[in-house]
Structure formats: C-alpha cells, structure tokens
Design an enzyme around this catalytic site. Sequence first.
Site, short mmCIF file in Angstrom:
data_model
loop_
_atom_site.label_atom_id
_atom_site.label_comp_id
_atom_site.label_asym_id
_atom_site.label_seq_id
_atom_site.Cartn_x
_atom_site.Cartn_y
_atom_site.Cartn_z
N GLY A 31 60.82 36.54 74.57
CA GLY A 31 59.51 36.06 75.01
C GLY A 31 59.61 34.93 76.01
N HIS A 34 59.45 35.43 82.38
CA HIS A 34 59.44 34.97 83.77
C HIS A 34 59.62 36.19 84.66
CE1 HIS A 34 63.74 35.47 83.38
NE2 HIS A 34 63.77 34.61 82.38
N HIS A 37 62.27 38.80 83.83
CA HIS A 37 61.93 39.81 82.81
C HIS A 37 61.10 40.93 83.43
CE1 HIS A 37 62.36 36.33 79.85
NE2 HIS A 37 63.13 37.25 79.31
N GLN A 61 70.18 34.86 65.69
CA GLN A 61 71.13 34.69 66.80
C GLN A 61 71.20 33.24 67.27
OE1 GLN A 61 68.69 37.43 69.42
NE2 GLN A 61 69.45 36.05 70.98
N GLU A 148 71.90 41.11 83.44
CA GLU A 148 73.33 40.80 83.60
C GLU A 148 73.63 39.31 83.50
OE1 GLU A 148 74.51 42.83 87.22
OE2 GLU A 148 73.94 44.76 86.36
N LYS A 149 72.60 38.47 83.40
CA LYS A 149 72.89 37.05 83.20
C LYS A 149 73.63 36.87 81.87
CE LYS A 149 69.61 33.94 82.38
NZ LYS A 149 69.96 33.33 81.07
N VAL A 176 68.40 37.72 88.27
CA VAL A 176 67.31 37.37 89.19
C VAL A 176 67.33 35.85 89.33
CG1 VAL A 176 64.84 37.57 89.64
CG2 VAL A 176 66.01 39.36 88.34
N ARG A 187 64.71 29.08 79.39
CA ARG A 187 65.12 27.72 79.07
C ARG A 187 64.98 26.78 80.26
NH1 ARG A 187 69.01 30.45 75.53
NH2 ARG A 187 68.63 29.73 73.39
O1 PAF Z 1 68.75 38.41 75.61
C1 PAF Z 1 67.82 38.20 74.78
O2 PAF Z 1 66.69 37.84 75.16
C2 PAF Z 1 68.08 38.43 73.31
O3 PAF Z 1 69.39 38.13 72.97
C3 PAF Z 1 67.69 39.83 72.83
C4 PAF Z 1 68.49 40.91 73.51
C5 PAF Z 1 66.20 40.05 73.06
C6 PAF Z 1 67.94 39.96 71.31
O4 PAF Z 1 67.16 39.06 70.59
#
Ligand code: PAF
Length: 286
Positions: A31, A34, A37, A61, A148-149, A176, A187
Amino acid sequence: MRIIESITEMQQQADAWRREEKRIGLVPTLGYLHAGHQKLMEAARKHADVVVMSVFVNPTQFVQGEDFELYPRDLDHDARLGNEVGVDVIFAPQVAEMYPDGYQTHVEVTRITLPLCGRHRPGHFRGVTTVVTKLFNIVKPHIAVFGEKDFQQLAVVRRMVRDLSMDVKILSHPIVRETDGLAMSSRNTLLTPEEREQALLINRSLREAQALVAGGVRSAEEILDRVRSRVSAGKGMNVDYIELRDPESFEEVARISGPALLAMAVRIGKTRLIDNCVLQAAVESP
Ligand code: PAF
C-alpha cells in the site's frame, strides 16, 4: 473498482473470473502507492483481463524493531491511484483475516535468502514468501508482477514458484525513479527534506559504479570501496550492506565477468532504503 476485505469473497470472485476464462493479474503491495506501483498495474493489465492489487502491510515480513507500526497507510489514496490505472479489485484484508488465531504455517526459500536483506532482516523473506503464497491461493492469478527494486525478493519469489510448481507466471518491472534518480518507494515519504537530498547519493553511487565498469574496472573490491566510501560520506547515512553478487545464485562476485548485481541497503535516519543495478561490461543505465 471494488474493495474486498474477505478471503472467501476474493476467492469467489477469482473463481467466477476463471469460469469466464478471464486471465487474472495480481500486483501485491504494502500500500501507500506511488507512480512506480502504477507502472506495475499497467504492466499487469497488458497480460491480464482483470487486475487485482493487494494492499496489506504484512506484519510477518517486518522484523523486530522495524517500522511496521510507522509504515504509511492510506487506503483512500491507494484506491484513487488504483482507479487511475484501471485496477478492478483491491484486496485489502485485515491482519486477523490473513493470520487468524492459531496460525502456524510458513513457506521458506532456504539459500538465496541468506545474504543481503536476508542477513540484515532475519525472517523477512519467510514472511514475504508466506504472504505471497497466501495471496496466490486467494486471488488465483495467472500472472503476478513484482518490481526490480526488490531484486532479491523477486528472485526469491521466482525460486519459490519454480520449486513449489506454482501455476503463476512471475513478471518483473524495472525500477521506477524520480526525475533526480531516487528510486520510488513508499518509504521516501518518511524522509526529511535534508535526508531526501542525502538519499540521492544512493543512485549517484550506482551510476559511478557503472561508469567504473564502462571504463574497464573489473575488480569488485575496487568498485565496492568506491561505492561504500561515496555513500558513507553522506550525513546520517548508515550502510546495512553494499555488495556485488551473482544475480541468480547470489554468490559473491570477485570480478565483473558476467552480469553482477550491485545491491545496497542504507539507513538514513530512521528510514531504510534499498536500490540496485546490474553491472555488466556493456553498461545498462540505472
Ligand atoms: O514488495 C512488497 O511490497 C511486499 O514485500 C509484498 C510483495 C507485497 C509482500 O508483502
């Protein structure tokens, strides 16, 4: 555009699309979207009839002491940006929907997760592969697009899909960047103006490494010394890692003979940014 919060409802929608022989594209996100995405959604649209974007700040994560609580969230903003690029459904579950009481199953890729972000964020990739597996089971996509970042994440997801024979095609999209070269990231909004200025050293140092290789330098040590000292010279910049690795095996590279991933993670104040480029004798621009 619909927003779906329930796993069952999302699965029913995916089943209905599949019965209509529609190809489903998924763009998983944390979420706070930007323009980067949006490029992923546009890429998904080229390969799918319907596009689902997941918005889920996945707690598993984030490792202890990280910015899970601080991670920016704004579903209205995400819906607006998703709508602009024709997303059909936003799947935005609550944490308790994804990880109900008693949850105890995880998916883990064991080798290429060890260096780089895996070393500095133990458990991070296990959280990613677990949530991505769940998202695949819920959204049932034919294709999924990753940026790819997060180069190592992309490789880890590809490895998982291959190893577990998952019936999903993984597509990637190049990094991008803002016009001044900073890689787009949710971030970035956490940076102060001064930190934002310092962050430009990241991309500049990648470009410098590319120029070194274009000029004939092949020694990893020489390239890494230059990049590390350039980045560390920035005020408030703390390097988590700056490394040269084989982009498939993730083994360390001593000389640039084939493609070599130059990857870095840098903390600026409280914000951790990552970036990378693939160095090769014939140079790609970042
Ligand atoms: O790259 C991300 O935004 C996250 O690691 C993902 C792939 C959505 C998994 O939570």
